[in-house]
Design an enzyme around this catalytic site. Structure first.
Site, PDB file in Angstrom:
ATOM      1  CE  LYS A   4      -2.397  -0.844   3.969  1.00 11.88           C
ATOM      2  NZ  LYS A   4      -1.204  -2.611   4.176  1.00 11.88           N
TER       3      LYS A   4
ATOM      4  NE  ARG B  74      -4.446  -1.797  10.544  1.00 11.72           N
ATOM      5  CZ  ARG B  74      -3.159  -0.783  10.013  1.00 11.72           C
ATOM      6  NH1 ARG B  74      -3.643   0.014   8.914  1.00 11.72           N
ATOM      7  NH2 ARG B  74      -2.092  -1.932   9.805  1.00 11.72           N
TER       8      ARG B  74
ATOM      9  NE  ARG C  54       7.454  -2.498   6.184  1.00 10.90           N
ATOM     10  CZ  ARG C  54       6.119  -1.665   6.376  1.00 10.90           C
ATOM     11  NH1 ARG C  54       5.945  -2.135   5.289  1.00 10.90           N
ATOM     12  NH2 ARG C  54       5.767  -2.760   6.948  1.00 10.90           N
TER      13      ARG C  54
ATOM     14  NE  ARG D 126       6.427  -0.250  10.365  1.00  6.54           N
ATOM     15  CZ  ARG D 126       5.371  -0.283  10.175  1.00  6.54           C
ATOM     16  NH1 ARG D 126       4.890  -0.032   8.766  1.00  6.54           N
ATOM     17  NH2 ARG D 126       4.314  -1.276  10.250  1.00  6.54           N
TER      18      ARG D 126
ATOM     19  NE  ARG E  16       2.754  -5.105  11.660  1.00 10.86           N
ATOM     20  CZ  ARG E  16       3.324  -5.076  10.605  1.00 10.86           C
ATOM     21  NH1 ARG E  16       5.359  -5.674  11.214  1.00 10.86           N
ATOM     22  NH2 ARG E  16       3.726  -4.387   9.949  1.00 10.86           N
TER      23      ARG E  16
HETATM   24  P1  ADP Z   1       1.368  -2.121   8.506  1.00  8.55           P
HETATM   25  O1  ADP Z   1       0.366  -1.542   7.174  1.00  8.55           O
HETATM   26  O2  ADP Z   1       2.999  -2.276   7.834  1.00  8.55           O
HETATM   27  O3  ADP Z   1       0.784  -2.821   9.934  1.00  8.55           O
HETATM   28  P2  ADP Z   1       0.764   0.336   9.119  1.00  8.55           P
HETATM   29  O4  ADP Z   1       2.078   1.755   9.412  1.00  8.55           O
HETATM   30  O5  ADP Z   1      -0.223   0.886   8.317  1.00  8.55           O
HETATM   31  O6  ADP Z   1       1.397  -0.711   8.811  1.00  8.55           O
HETATM   32  O7  ADP Z   1       0.280   0.091  10.952  1.00  8.55           O
HETATM   33  C1  ADP Z   1       0.948  -0.168  11.597  1.00  8.55           C
HETATM   34  C2  ADP Z   1       0.418   0.226  13.409  1.00  8.55           C
HETATM   35  O8  ADP Z   1       0.005   1.516  13.496  1.00  8.55           O
HETATM   36  C3  ADP Z   1      -0.748  -1.139  12.793  1.00  8.55           C
HETATM   37  O9  ADP Z   1       0.007  -2.486  13.133  1.00  8.55           O
HETATM   38  C4  ADP Z   1      -1.674  -0.620  14.349  1.00  8.55           C
HETATM   39  O10 ADP Z   1      -0.766  -0.742  15.431  1.00  8.55           O
HETATM   40  C5  ADP Z   1      -1.592   0.723  13.986  1.00  8.55           C
HETATM   41  N1  ADP Z   1      -1.957   1.524  13.410  1.00  8.55           N
HETATM   42  C6  ADP Z   1      -2.217   2.367  12.382  1.00  8.55           C
HETATM   43  N2  ADP Z   1      -3.673   2.356  10.801  1.00  8.55           N
HETATM   44  C7  ADP Z   1      -4.728   2.377  12.043  1.00  8.55           C
HETATM   45  C8  ADP Z   1      -5.696   1.867  12.317  1.00  8.55           C
HETATM   46  N3  ADP Z   1      -6.414   3.230  10.712  1.00  8.55           N
HETATM   47  N4  ADP Z   1      -6.541   1.509  13.515  1.00  8.55           N
HETATM   48  C9  ADP Z   1      -6.349   0.815  14.560  1.00  8.55           C
HETATM   49  N5  ADP Z   1      -4.243   1.092  14.418  1.00  8.55           N
HETATM   50  C10 ADP Z   1      -3.666   1.964  13.140  1.00  8.55           C
END
Ligand code: ADP
Length: 207
Positions: A14, A89, A128, A134, A146
């Protein structure tokens, strides 16, 4: 306005595709993951609380991310559109996003989901993790958690957009340019099917 939700499990690509789309369509990229990591870097109270959940691979509470997206919309009044990455999400987040869009006189155009199988996701995220710094990318158990959270809590969001005839899925495995081309094809098709109304265009109302 062109507002797109880019959807898919962690590691689906994404972020990579968002970078290409913002240039191509002149959109503002809103990634809740990036917004949360900025809070962590700044050492805010919100960031400290979010970090614990993020490091475990769990979701941050809805009201926190909805609040961040609301503020980000306010701080970009001139944007010609947004790409939402990592948000919504949960169904509650999707409902709030619809309300926020309506309050700004606009709506979500479509949602595009990148589909990638778990084993490929784990491989990509561990790779990554070697450079991303991270913690959630460096531990296979957290990565798999996740993906599970995505399958149990987030995947339902696809149904939310499907009932609005806004859901499209694409295979997220293959050359980046090829996937980008397919995403653009879907967006262009969607825009051609739902053109901005002449009245909205002449009144300066955002469609
Ligand atoms: P990825 O899609 O690789 O897991 P992101 O950078 O989108 O990485 O998200 C990392 C973390 O941030 C998620 O695992 C969650 O803990 C938190 N997070 C991100 N976006 C949301 C969301 N919309 N709602 C709840 N938690 C979120």
């Amino acid at each position: 306005m062109l507002n797109i939700v880019l959807f898919g499990p962690p590691g689906a690509g994404k972020g990579t595709q968002s970078q290409k789309l913002i240039t191509h369509y002149n959109l503002v990229h809103l990634s809740t993951g990036d917004l949360l990591r900025a809070q962590i870097t700044q050492g805010t109270e919100l960031g400290l609380k979010a970090k614990k959940l993020m490091d475990e691979g769990l979701l941050v509470p809805d009201d926190v991310v909805i609040g961040m997206i609301g503020s980000a919309l306010e701080t970009n009044p001139q944007a010609s559109g947004f790409i939402f990455d990592g948000f919504p999400r949960t169904v509650a987040q999707a409902e709030s996003l619809d309300r926020l869009m309506a309050a700004h006189g606009t709506h979500i155009g479509c949602m595009i989901a990148l589909e990638v199988q778990e084993e490929e996701l784990v491989k990509r995220l561990l790779e990554r993790g070697k450079t991303s710094n991270r913690p959630d990318d460096q531990d296979e158990t957290k990565i798999r958690r996740r993906v599970t959270v995505y399958n149990t809590e987030t995947a339902q969001v696809a149904g939310y957009y499907a009932t609005q005839q806004k859901f499209h899925a694409l295979n997220g495995i293959g050359p980046i340019e090829g996937i980008f081309g397919q995403i653009c094809g879907l967006i262009d098709q969607h825009q051609a099917a739902v053109p901005e109304t002449p009245a909205a265009a002449t009144n300066g109302v955002k469609a």
